[in-house]
Design a protein around this motif. Structure first.
Motif: not given
Ligand code: AOF
Ligand code: ZN
Length: 359
Positions: A6-15, A45-51
């Motif tokens: 669900r969190l990943s959907l927040w930036h769909r189209g923006l990375t 696209g940066r920073p990545h999610a895990e960081l």
């Protein structure tokens, strides 16, 4: 993992050409599991999610579980690899939805984690996560963007009326749903027939999301597109891409370029017709991961016939078009041939059914 997706959907189209990845850090400590860090791939696209998730968790990451919708990266980009950061943070378990097809990663992220003695689980909610980053997986895995065909079909199976410009097939609610669909894609594409007949804006016009118009693409082998088209009026939106063949007249190309169009040459056959595959390849080279094809019927049929439509978003309206109707490019059967239903919704009087191509 459901929360990470669900969190990943927040930036769909923006990375940009990165996938929008979601990651959370969870501690159990013998109590109810608690989320101590969250991250989603940042704009561009940066920073990545895990960081970001690890940064939020701080010391609480030690001994915790990291959930990530994509395999943590192993390559050195603008920052050190996420897999190394996870190891350095002292995480004890990593749960991954799906592996990264990027040549620079492709299993190496998992290898780094396992080598450091971290327990790794792969495949949790994989199908759901793969759907959420279908564009990225398509571009990296197949070298072309993921293609969704959006159709609005009347009760009598029509998508419009000959010579009538835009015809309302669905109501306001469904049209808002289409606007949402637009901002989740990097590009919206139409054939020149639709561009000339309807003179559509193809912008995102939802309150608060006006700045989110994706790149608009017109398939126009002979540069027939009118330079007076409204599409060129919105200075805030990215400049439309017009795909032309070597058969297009230079003065017409110049006229469109003067209006701000980004002209892209696509190889064509002797009649100046494009191979739909080549169109997607050219868009993929620009880093476009997902395309929403909005018409017209002829363009849709060509992509369907070439087997390039990955998903169909089919809105069915209740009205009748009648005389001079333009028939939908798919038959009247409930499920288009070669596709399976994956989702459905109701918008007022209209129904949306979403289908995916059978692999
Ligand atoms: C992760 N977490 O949040 C994302 C990842 O251009 P770069 O250096 O950012 O690398 C892009 C690649 O990184 C991309 O193709 C994909 O393999 C991965 N994206 N990886 O660990 C993330 N967005
Ligand atoms: Zn990374």
């Amino acid at each position: 993992m459901a929360a990470a997706i669900r969190l990943s959907l927040w930036h769909r189209g923006l990375t940009a050409d990165n996938p929008s990845v979601g990651s959370i850090v969870v501690r159990a400590d013998g109590r109810a599991p608690t989320i101590v860090g969250r991250g989603v791939t940042a704009y561009g696209g940066r920073p990545h999610a895990e960081l970001q998730a690890l940064a939020e968790a701080g010391d609480a990451a030690r001994g915790a579980t990291v959930y990530a919708t994509l395999e943590p990266c192993s390559h050195i980009g603008k920052a050190p690899p996420c897999a190394d950061a996870i190891v350095a943070a002292g995480v004890s378990r990593v749960v991954i939805a799906t592996l990264d097809p990027d040549q620079r990663v492709a299993g190496r992220g998992v290898a780094i984690l396992r080598k450091a003695g971290i327990e790794v689980v792969v495949g949790c909610r994989q199908e759901e996560a793969r759907r959420a980053m279908a564009g990225f997986l398509s571009l990296r895995g197949r070298g072309r963007p993921y293609l969704t065909l959006k159709l609005a079909v009347s009760h009598d199976g029509m998508i419009g009326r000959q010579g009538a410009g835009q015809v309302a097939i669905t109501g306001a609610l469904a049209r808002r749903a289409v606007q949402m669909m637009r901002i989740e894609h990097e590009a919206i594409m139409v054939g020149v027939g639709t561009a000339v007949a309807d003179d559509p804006l193809l912008t995102a016009r939802l309150d608060g999301l006006e700045g989110r118009t994706p790149i608009r693409v017109v398939i126009d082998p002979f540069a027939r597109m009118l330079s007076a088209a409204r599409m060129f009026d919105d200075m805030a939106a990215p400049a439309p891409i017009v795909l032309v063949s070597e058969k297009a007249a230079q003065n017409r190309i110049d006229g469109l370029a003067a209006r701000g169009a980004q002209i892209r040459a696509v190889a064509s056959d002797y009649r100046g017709r494009f191979d739909p595959r080549e169109i997607l390849r050219v868009l993929g080279v620009s880093g476009i991961k997902s395309v929403l094809l909005e018409g017209g019927a002829e363009t849709a049929r060509r992509f369907l016939d070439a087997g390039l439509v990955d998903r169909i978003a089919l809105f069915r309206g209740s009205g009748i078009v009648g005389e001079a109707g333009v028939a939908a490019p798919i038959g009247p059967e409930a499920v288009p041939h070669g596709f399976s239903q994956v989702d459905a919704a109701v918008y007022g009087e209209d129904r949306l059914t979403v289908f995916e191509r059978n692999s």
